[in-house]
Design an enzyme around this catalytic site. Structure first.
Site, PDB file in Angstrom:
ATOM      1  CB  CYS A  91      -0.899  -0.020   1.238  1.00  9.41           C
ATOM      2  SG  CYS A  91      -1.715   1.559   1.560  1.00  9.41           S
ATOM      3  CG  MET A  99       3.757 -19.288 -21.075  1.00  6.57           C
ATOM      4  SD  MET A  99       4.548 -20.645 -21.957  1.00  6.57           S
ATOM      5  CE  MET A  99       3.613 -20.634 -23.494  1.00  6.57           C
ATOM      6  CG  HIS A 100       6.759 -11.576 -21.429  1.00  7.40           C
ATOM      7  ND1 HIS A 100       7.676 -11.013 -22.293  1.00  7.40           N
ATOM      8  CD2 HIS A 100       5.871 -10.592 -21.132  1.00  7.40           C
ATOM      9  CE1 HIS A 100       7.357  -9.744 -22.492  1.00  7.40           C
ATOM     10  NE2 HIS A 100       6.271  -9.468 -21.801  1.00  7.40           N
ATOM     11  CD  GLU A 142       9.508  -3.563 -18.583  1.00  7.69           C
ATOM     12  OE1 GLU A 142       8.524  -4.215 -19.027  1.00  7.69           O
ATOM     13  OE2 GLU A 142       9.738  -3.449 -17.366  1.00  7.69           O
ATOM     14  CD  GLU A 191       6.989 -11.076 -16.340  1.00  4.99           C
ATOM     15  OE1 GLU A 191       8.220 -11.030 -16.597  1.00  4.99           O
ATOM     16  OE2 GLU A 191       6.320 -10.066 -16.065  1.00  4.99           O
ATOM     17  CD  GLU A 193       5.126  -2.378 -16.082  1.00  6.09           C
ATOM     18  OE1 GLU A 193       5.380  -2.427 -17.302  1.00  6.09           O
ATOM     19  OE2 GLU A 193       4.500  -3.287 -15.472  1.00  6.09           O
TER      20      GLU A 193
END
Length: 650
Positions: free
Chosen positions: A106, A364-365, A314, A362, A141
Site C-alpha cells: 500500500c 511464456m513471455h 521495456e 512470465e 510500473e
C-alpha cells in the site's frame, strides 16, 4: 541508444560475463537490472548478499556497459510481509491482496514507507557513485495490477488527513463542496469520512474524485521519497520511472516533476488488443504489429510527461503472456517499433528482455533469447537496427506544429460519471490524435497548464474542469483552439457550474450547454458539415449558440459545432472520419501543409529527418521529394518496414 532488461539473479553470476559480451556484440549500451531483486539483496532482515550484484557491475565495467539500477520496492520480500502484514493492499471489495506475485504493498503504509527509505538508502549508498551506474529507475510500473487505489485502514486515515488539509479543517466547507445534503450524507468531522467503496449505490462523485486525487498524490509522494534518497547518495545520475500505456490512475505529469525524464513500457500487440476490446471492437487488422497511433500516442505523451525527454525502458521483442491472445509479431515489427520510438524522440530503446525465463509467472513471455540462449527473431532485428543506426543522425529534437491537451483529472471525471456506454476519455482522445496523425502532423501531448507558444493548432478533446490559470493560458494563445464535448462541464468539486457548461470557457467560446444525452453505441445521429453527412454515437449536447457561429448541425437542425474567431467547440462525440476532414480543412485555411496517408502508413519528423512507416502487410508507395537525401529504404515501403530521408529545409 539501445538497451536491454536483464535479471542476473535468475541466471547466476557465472553466466553474466558471457551474456554481457553478447549484448555488447549486439550493440546494447544500457542494461537495466535489480528492480525485483529485494529478496536476493536482503534474504533476511539485516542480512545482505551483495556478491552477485557486485560481480554484475564489475563485469559491466570491464565490458563498457552502462547500468540502470532499479530500486527493488515493487516486490517486498516474504519475511517483511510476515513481519508487517499491514503493508498489504486492500481492493475495493475489501479483500487483502496477498504475497505471491508483485506490487503487494500500500502506498500509504507508514511502515512500508520506512522500509522503502531503509532499503533504497542502503542500495543507493552502496552503488550510488559506482562508475558503471549511470541512472536509476524507481520501483516498477506504479499502479500495475490495479494497485493505485487501496482501501485499507491506513489509506482511510491518510485520506481523512488529506481532506482536512485540503478543506482547511472546515468540515462544513467539505459538506458544501461535496453536496452532502443529498441523500443525508452530511459529516460532522473528518474522522467520520469513509473510503468510497462497498456502498449500496454509487458513491458521491465528489467524494470519489477527491479520493482519486488523494490516491494519485500518495503515488507522487512515494516516488518523491525514493528520488530524494537517490539524489543524496547518487549525485549526477539520472532518475526515471517506467510508466505504462493507457494508464490514468495517477497524474504522471505531477510525478514526473521529480524525475529527469520519463520512461515507458511499450508492448504494441497487447496494448492494441486491450484498447480495442475496451472500446467494444474485436476486429484488429494490426494484430501482429500493433496500431501505429496507439503506439505513437504513448511516445508523444511520455515525451511531454518527461519535459521533452523519454526512453522506452521495456520494448516488446516477441510474444507477451498477458493479452487476450498472444501472437508472434510480424517479421520486421521489432525493427519497426524501434525506429518508431526513435522517430518520436526516444533517447534509448531498451528491450524486454534479454532471455526468456523458463520458470514462474512470465515463462511464456519472450525475450531476445529463448530459454536455451538461442537468438529469437527479435534478436536478429535488433542487430539490423544497430547497423542502421550508424547512418542516421538523431541529435535533433522533435518539433510539432500541433499540441493535444491531455488531462488525467478529466479521465477520472469521465470514469466516475460516464453517463452512458462508450463514454471513455481515452477513446475520445485517441479519435482526435489519430485524425491528426493520419494527416502527417507531428503532435505534442501536453498538460493543460503547459505553454502553448509556437503551436499552430491546440486540440483539447475534453477538459472537464477548467482552472483559472489554465483559462488564462488559453486566452493568451493566438492560434486555433479546438474543444471537444464535456469541456468545462464540472467545477473543481465535481458539480455542474452555476453559469452552466462550458463554465469558464464561455470567455473564449460563448455557448451554453442546455442539456446532454448519451446515445450509446447503437443510437446514431447524423451530423451535417460542408455538404457531407457523418454518424454520431455516444454523446451529443443541446447548445445555445448565443453569439457564436454555427458551423455544423445535426440533421434535426440543432447546432453541433460552433466557432468564435479562432476557437471551436464540438458539442458531440466526433467520428474519426469527420475529424480527418475537419482538421484537413482547418490546416489548409491556416496555411499548414498536410497530406492524407493510407490507414497503415504514418509520417514523423525529427528535425530535418523524415520517417515513413508501413504497418501493413502490403507494399505501399510514398512520395519522397526529389531533393531529399534517402538514408534508409526507398519510396516503396515494404511490408512492416520504413524509409528515412533527410528533407530539404522547409
Amino acid at each position: 541508444m539501445l538497451g536491454v532488461c536483464y535479471y542476473p539473479e535468475h541466471w547466476g553470476v557465472e553466466k553474466v560475463e558471457e551474456d554481457f559480451k553478447k549484448m555488447k556484440e549486439l550493440g546494447i549500451e544500457y542494461v537495466r537490472i535489480g528492480e525485483f531483486a529485494w529478496s536476493r539483496i536482503e534474504p533476511e532482515r539485516g542480512k545482505f548478499t551483495w556478491g552477485w550484484l557486485d560481480k554484475t557491475l564489475e563485469a559491466a565495467e570491464r565490458l563498457g556497459l552502462k547500468i540502470i539500477l532499479g530500486t527493488p520496492t515493487a516486490t517486498p520480500p516474504k519475511w517483511l510481509v510476515d513481519e508487517h502484514p499491514e503493508i498489504l493492499p486492500v481492493d475495493k471489495h475489501g479483500r487483502v491482496k496477498n504475497f505471491g506475485s508483485r506490487r503487494h504493498y500500500c502506498f500509504s503504509s507508514p511502515v512500508y514507507r520506512e522500509e522503502v527509505k531503509r532499503i533504497v538508502s542502503i542500495v543507493a549508498e552502496r552503488y550510488g557513485k559506482h562508475p558503471v551506474v549511470v541512472g536509476w529507475q524507481t520501483d516498477n510500473e506504479y499502479g500495475c495490477h490495479d494497485t493505485v487505489r487501496c482501501y485499507c485502514p491506513r489509506c482511510k486515515k491518510a485520506f481523512q488527513k488529506w481532506l482536512e488539509r485540503k478543506y482547511g479543517g472546515d468540515i462544513e466547507r467539505l459538506n458544501k463542496a461535496w453536496g452532502t445534503a443529498f441523500w443525508s450524507q452530511e459529516y460532522r468531522s473528518f474522522d467520520e469520512i469513509e473510503l468510497p467503496n462497498l456502498t449500496p449505490a454509487d458513491p458521491n462523485p465528489s467524494h470519489l474524485l477527491d479520493y482519486y486525487r488523494f490516491a494519485s498524490d500518495q503515488v507522487v509522494e512515494f516516488n518523491r521519497l525514493q528520488v530524494q534518497i537517490i539524489r543524496e547518495y547518487s549525485p549526477g545520475r539520472f532518475v526515471t520511472h517506467n510508466f505504462m500505456s493507457g494508464f490514468t490512475d495517477f497524474d504522471h505529469y505531477k510525478l514526473s516533476r521529480d524525475l529527469d525524464f520519463a520512461s515507458w513500457d511499450n508492448y504494441p500487440l497487447g496494448h492494441t488488443l486491450v484498447f480495442l476490446r475496451n472500446k467494444g471492437e474485436h476486429q484488429n487488422p494490426f494484430d501482429r504489429v500493433g496500431h501505429p497511433d496507439i503506439i505513437s500516442f504513448s511516445h508523444d505523451l511520455y515525451r511531454g510527461v518527461g519535459k521533452g525527454r523519454f526512453w522506452v525502458m521495456e520494448q516488446q521483442a516477441g510474444p507477451v503472456n498477458w493479452a487476450p491472445y498472444n501472437l508472434w509479431p510480424a517479421k520486421g515489427a521489432v525493427r519497426l517499433w524501434t525506429w518508431q520510438a526513435l522517430a518520436h524522440g526516444a533517447e534509448v530503446v531498451s528491450y524486454f528482455r534479454w532471455r526468456q525465463a523458463p520458470f514462474a509467472q512470465e515463462q511464456m513471455h519472450s525475450g531476445l533469447l529463448a530459454p536455451d540462449s538461442s537468438p529469437s527473431q527479435g534478436y536478429q532485428e535488433v542487430k539490423q537496427v544497430f547497423e542502421e543506426l550508424k547512418g542516421v543522425d538523431l541529435n535533433k529534437a522533435v518539433k510539432s506544429e500541433v499540441a493535444l491537451v491531455f488531462d488525467y483529472e478529466t479521465a477520472w471525471v469521465f470514469s466516475i460519471q460516464p453517463h452512458g456506454e462508450g463514454v471513455n476519455y481515452l477513446d475520445l482522445v485517441f479519435r482526435f490524435y489519430s485524425a491528426l496523425r493520419r494527416l502527417g502532423l507531428n503532435v505534442d501531448v501536453i498538460p493543460p497548464e503547459s505553454s502553448l507558444d509556437g503551436y499552430r493548432i491546440v486540440v483539447v478533446p475534453s477538459l472537464a474542469i477548467v482552472k483559472e490559470e489554465v483559462l488564462e493560458n488559453f486566452k493568451k494563445y493566438n492560434g486555433v483552439l479546438v474543444f471537444g464535448p464535456r469541456s468545462g462541464s464540472k467545477t473543481g468539486t465535481f458539480q455542474i457550474p452555476e453559469e452552466m457548461p462550458p463554465g469558464l470557457l464561455k470567455e473564449l467560446i460563448p455557448v451554453e450547454v442546455k442539456q446532454v444525452e448519451s446515445l450509446g453505441l447503437k443510437n446514431v445521429e447524423t451530423l451535417l458539415w460542408k455538404g457531407k453527412e457523418y454518424p454520431v454515437t455516444i454523446w451529443r449536447e443541446d447548445v445555445d449558440p448565443t453569439i457564436t457561429e454555427v458551423v455544423a448541425k445535426f440533421k434535426d437542425e440543432y447546432g453541433a459545432m460552433f466557432q468564435k474567431e479562432n476557437v471551436f467547440y464540438l458539442a458531440f462525440w466526433p467520428d474519426r472520419e469527420f475529424l480527418i476532414d475537419f482538421f484537413e480543412e482547418l490546416a489548409k485555411e491556416i496555411g499548414l501543409t498536410v497530406k492524407r496517408f493510407p490507414e497503415g502508413v504514418r509520417i514523423q519528423r525529427r528535425g530535418d529527418v523524415v520517417f515513413a512507416f508501413n504497418f501493413t502487410p502490403e507494399e505501399i508507395e510514398v512520395e519522397i521529394p526529389e531533393e531529399s537525401q534517402i538514408i534508409l529504404g526507398s519510396h516503396k515501403l515494404q511490408p512492416y518496414s520504413l524509409a528515412i530521408w533527410k528533407e530539404k529545409k522547409r
